[in-house]
Design a protein around this motif. Structure first.
Motif, PDB file in Angstrom:
ATOM      1  N   VAL A  39       0.805  -1.144  -0.050  1.00  0.00           N
ATOM      2  CA  VAL A  39       0.016   0.045  -0.015  1.00  0.00           C
ATOM      3  C   VAL A  39       1.000   1.297   0.090  1.00  0.00           C
ATOM      4  CG1 VAL A  39      -1.857   1.289   1.171  1.00  0.00           C
ATOM      5  CG2 VAL A  39      -1.980  -1.020   1.312  1.00  0.00           C
ATOM      6  N   ALA A  40       0.735   2.000  -1.018  1.00  0.00           N
ATOM      7  CA  ALA A  40       1.597   3.384  -1.094  1.00  0.00           C
ATOM      8  C   ALA A  40       0.740   4.547  -0.745  1.00  0.00           C
ATOM      9  CB  ALA A  40       2.056   3.338  -2.464  1.00  0.00           C
ATOM     10  N   LEU A  41       1.295   5.268   0.113  1.00  0.00           N
ATOM     11  CA  LEU A  41       0.937   6.366   0.490  1.00  0.00           C
ATOM     12  C   LEU A  41       1.668   7.481  -0.233  1.00  0.00           C
ATOM     13  CD1 LEU A  41       1.096   6.223   4.474  1.00  0.00           C
ATOM     14  CD2 LEU A  41      -0.937   5.931   2.974  1.00  0.00           C
TER      15      LEU A  41
ATOM     16  N   THR B  31       7.726  14.908   7.428  1.00  0.00           N
ATOM     17  CA  THR B  31       8.840  15.742   7.318  1.00  0.00           C
ATOM     18  C   THR B  31       9.358  16.120   5.967  1.00  0.00           C
ATOM     19  OG1 THR B  31       9.936  14.927   9.306  1.00  0.00           O
ATOM     20  CG2 THR B  31      11.413  16.006   7.959  1.00  0.00           C
ATOM     21  N   PHE B  32       9.031  15.261   5.300  1.00  0.00           N
ATOM     22  CA  PHE B  32       9.193  15.473   3.871  1.00  0.00           C
ATOM     23  C   PHE B  32       7.878  15.401   2.478  1.00  0.00           C
ATOM     24  CE2 PHE B  32      12.978  13.238   5.601  1.00  0.00           C
ATOM     25  CZ  PHE B  32      13.628  14.267   5.558  1.00  0.00           C
ATOM     26  N   PRO B  33       6.987  16.306   2.985  1.00  0.00           N
ATOM     27  CA  PRO B  33       5.590  15.985   2.205  1.00  0.00           C
ATOM     28  C   PRO B  33       5.925  16.619   0.654  1.00  0.00           C
ATOM     29  CG  PRO B  33       5.690  17.956   3.503  1.00  0.00           C
ATOM     30  CD  PRO B  33       6.937  17.195   3.914  1.00  0.00           C
ATOM     31  N   GLN B  34       6.865  17.458   0.481  1.00  0.00           N
ATOM     32  CA  GLN B  34       7.244  17.813  -0.889  1.00  0.00           C
ATOM     33  C   GLN B  34       8.208  16.882  -1.715  1.00  0.00           C
ATOM     34  OE1 GLN B  34       5.256  20.498  -1.855  1.00  0.00           O
ATOM     35  NE2 GLN B  34       4.685  21.066   0.431  1.00  0.00           N
ATOM     36  N   GLU B  35       8.948  16.458  -0.817  1.00  0.00           N
ATOM     37  CA  GLU B  35      10.194  15.696  -1.370  1.00  0.00           C
ATOM     38  C   GLU B  35      10.068  14.309  -1.702  1.00  0.00           C
ATOM     39  OE1 GLU B  35      10.260  17.412   1.546  1.00  0.00           O
ATOM     40  OE2 GLU B  35      11.630  19.320   1.267  1.00  0.00           O
ATOM     41  N   LEU B  36       9.160  13.542  -0.763  1.00  0.00           N
ATOM     42  CA  LEU B  36       9.113  12.398  -1.298  1.00  0.00           C
ATOM     43  C   LEU B  36       7.912  11.851  -2.084  1.00  0.00           C
ATOM     44  CD1 LEU B  36       9.311  10.682   2.381  1.00  0.00           C
ATOM     45  CD2 LEU B  36      10.581  10.078   0.478  1.00  0.00           C
ATOM     46  N   GLY B  37       8.153  11.239  -3.092  1.00  0.00           N
ATOM     47  CA  GLY B  37       7.030  10.865  -4.052  1.00  0.00           C
ATOM     48  C   GLY B  37       5.898   9.974  -3.472  1.00  0.00           C
ATOM     49  N   GLU B  38       6.366   8.865  -2.742  1.00  0.00           N
ATOM     50  CA  GLU B  38       5.599   7.902  -2.093  1.00  0.00           C
ATOM     51  C   GLU B  38       6.128   7.373  -0.851  1.00  0.00           C
ATOM     52  OE1 GLU B  38       4.394   5.158  -5.327  1.00  0.00           O
ATOM     53  OE2 GLU B  38       5.363   3.709  -4.365  1.00  0.00           O
ATOM     54  N   VAL B  39       5.338   6.527  -0.177  1.00  0.00           N
ATOM     55  CA  VAL B  39       6.164   5.935   0.849  1.00  0.00           C
ATOM     56  C   VAL B  39       5.199   4.599   0.663  1.00  0.00           C
ATOM     57  CG1 VAL B  39       6.339   5.239   3.435  1.00  0.00           C
ATOM     58  CG2 VAL B  39       6.843   7.432   2.448  1.00  0.00           C
ATOM     59  N   ALA B  40       5.708   3.218   0.451  1.00  0.00           N
ATOM     60  CA  ALA B  40       5.152   1.982   0.352  1.00  0.00           C
ATOM     61  C   ALA B  40       5.114   1.264   1.599  1.00  0.00           C
ATOM     62  CB  ALA B  40       5.508   1.524  -0.876  1.00  0.00           C
ATOM     63  N   LEU B  41       3.872   0.810   2.362  1.00  0.00           N
ATOM     64  CA  LEU B  41       4.128  -0.239   3.227  1.00  0.00           C
ATOM     65  C   LEU B  41       4.029  -1.758   2.535  1.00  0.00           C
ATOM     66  CD1 LEU B  41       1.912   1.680   5.453  1.00  0.00           C
ATOM     67  CD2 LEU B  41       4.132   1.695   5.707  1.00  0.00           C
ATOM     68  N   VAL B  42       4.815  -2.644   3.004  1.00  0.00           N
ATOM     69  CA  VAL B  42       5.081  -3.767   2.396  1.00  0.00           C
ATOM     70  C   VAL B  42       4.815  -4.732   3.154  1.00  0.00           C
ATOM     71  CG1 VAL B  42       6.313  -5.235   0.794  1.00  0.00           C
ATOM     72  CG2 VAL B  42       6.361  -2.625   0.196  1.00  0.00           C
ATOM     73  N   PRO B  43       3.857  -5.593   3.235  1.00  0.00           N
ATOM     74  CA  PRO B  43       3.931  -6.671   4.275  1.00  0.00           C
ATOM     75  C   PRO B  43       4.859  -7.976   4.119  1.00  0.00           C
ATOM     76  CG  PRO B  43       1.987  -6.766   2.947  1.00  0.00           C
ATOM     77  CD  PRO B  43       2.758  -5.527   2.259  1.00  0.00           C
ATOM     78  N   GLY B  44       5.595  -8.255   5.090  1.00  0.00           N
ATOM     79  CA  GLY B  44       6.357  -9.083   4.971  1.00  0.00           C
ATOM     80  C   GLY B  44       6.373 -10.221   6.060  1.00  0.00           C
ATOM     81  N   THR B  45       7.354 -11.168   6.069  1.00  0.00           N
ATOM     82  CA  THR B  45       7.304 -12.293   7.230  1.00  0.00           C
ATOM     83  C   THR B  45       8.801 -12.425   7.767  1.00  0.00           C
ATOM     84  OG1 THR B  45       7.890 -13.915   5.398  1.00  0.00           O
ATOM     85  CG2 THR B  45       5.365 -13.393   6.098  1.00  0.00           C
ATOM     86  N   GLY B  46       8.722 -13.230   8.633  1.00  0.00           N
ATOM     87  CA  GLY B  46      10.067 -13.615   9.284  1.00  0.00           C
ATOM     88  C   GLY B  46      11.079 -12.662   9.968  1.00  0.00           C
ATOM     89  N   GLY B  47      10.338 -11.588  10.770  1.00  0.00           N
ATOM     90  CA  GLY B  47      11.183 -10.498  11.332  1.00  0.00           C
ATOM     91  C   GLY B  47      11.693  -9.566  10.487  1.00  0.00           C
TER      92      GLY B  47
END
Lengths: 102, 102
Positions: A39-41, B31-47
């Motif tokens: 999911v990308a914000l 902190t970087f609303p103008q500078e970041l294109g996106e932040v992606a949350l990626v579900p994973g496993t194993g710590g």
């Protein structure tokens, strides 16, 4: 490296909708932790609050005149990436007065 | 359509680190609303708890033996996408006993 299925939430930073976007992301990642790739914000401007799945626009605040209810978003995502999944009470069709999260 | 710079946070769903990942995303997008294109949350496993920027691994929980402090992540992101940005008190070098968020 984008992971698919990719859900994208573009939100208006001027409107301070980051937490709304993060909450929406959390709802969908909690329901579909195995099925969603990411999911990308995406910070945007001008009142945007658009939810897309692999490039398909599921919901646009401007087009629809408001925000999507979470159960509806979950149903739209489910229909596309996990059609056999039951969503429990979220699966009921929203009624006119169901303004609470399901 | 991926937007760059793209920050990616891969987190372990089994460890229930979604909210930690979302909190990290919120700190960086605030902190970087103008500078970041996106932040992606990626579900994973194993710590896993890996933070990458445009494919460059900034922090890996397994390699580093713990989680990155938010000020350090902000500095690493700043150095790469907004080198002239001041981060206020986050800009101080973390000291050994600075366990609080800056």
């Amino acid at each position: 490296m984008t992971r698919e299925p990719r859900l994208e939430i573009e939100y208006c930073t001027q409107c301070r909708w980051l937490m709304r976007a993060a909450w929406t992301a959390q709802e969908l990642l909690t329901t579909f932790p195995q099925e969603l790739g990411e999911v990308a914000l995406v910070p945007g401007t001008g009142g945007v609050f658009d939810v897309s799945l692999d490039g398909e626009l599921l919901w646009s605040r401007k087009a629809e005149g408001g925000f999507a209810e979470i159960p509806l978003l979950k149903q739209m995502v489910r229909d596309r990436i996990a059609p056999d999944r039951k969503l429990g009470h979220s699966d009921r069709k929203p009624t006119g007065d169901a303004g609470h999260g399901m």
